[in-house]
Design a protein around this motif. Sequence first.
Motif: not given
Length: 331
Positions: A283-297
């Motif tokens: 859930e978090a990786s989908e919700v927060l992807e693209g949020v400034d300061g957050v990276a999803v690898c």
Amino acid sequence: MTVSGERSRFILDLPDPEAALALAGEAESTLHRLESLTGASLVLRGLQLVITGRSAQLERAAAVVELVRPIWQQGQAVSSVDLQAALGALEAGRGDDHAAMGEQVLARSQTGGLLRPRTLRQKQYVDAMERHDLTFALGPAGTGKTFLAAVLAVRMLTERRVERLVLTRPAVEAGERLGFLPGDLQQKVDPYLRPLYDALHSLLGPEKTATLLEKGVIEVAPLAYMRGRTLSDAFVILDEAQNTTPAQMRMVLTRLGERSRMVVTGDITQVDLPSGQLSGLLEASEVLEGVDGVAVCRLTSSDVVRHPLVQRVVEAYARRDVAPASRHVHR
């Protein structure tokens, strides 16, 4: 390079015996592996590596040897993973990126090994941790998610960019609860956090790790003990995060304080939560992807850096998981 008929020959002069041994491998196993990958023939004659084969085979083998030069030139053993990663970069037209990656040494292990990202996605992951306050790393076992986070955390601690390390993970494996395990809190927690201890021992050694734990510079605790805290001036690693609930994930993400950063790792194909329970990591990786300061690898089976068999195991299960449900229906 010399040409004889349809076959060509290339000779590479190696700087010293240590580099030659590092490139060849035990009983020249690394050279044999490179032969199977490229179709070229590789023979070590003293400090000369002789590569023969058809032009395309020779160029392919020579290019791989050059890409792994930062490893063998420093006397570090070249593994099958290193060869496969270099070859994959060549095939993807990213040889220059891979060459640059070879120069990125993160730290030196207690045994003297140079620790560096070994695939391009691992390099992207390391760069993301350097640049972002919150990084998610999703991928199968053996892709270096936890270990690379620990390497960067220890480096930042050594450089005094953070004052402490906080390592945590949910304790839900095997259906056990902490209250039913024998011993005091530390003894209850240790089995769940063993992979984190192993990473610290390889970087700092057991004695220094124990000293920093006693001083509270390194804190290792189950996720439940993060509630109500603010983690400032810290590098926080949440491991095995696929086993967090959405509520737990939201709780730990909001613990991040000033001058801190957090790395959240997990494998969404190995969720041990009760059936039907949504993983907080997913859930978090989908919700927060693209949020400034957050990276999803997102790492894949091609980033597995354990035994080569691990990559094949991961790929086999991945094929099974995407197979039509009808395959598993018994008539």
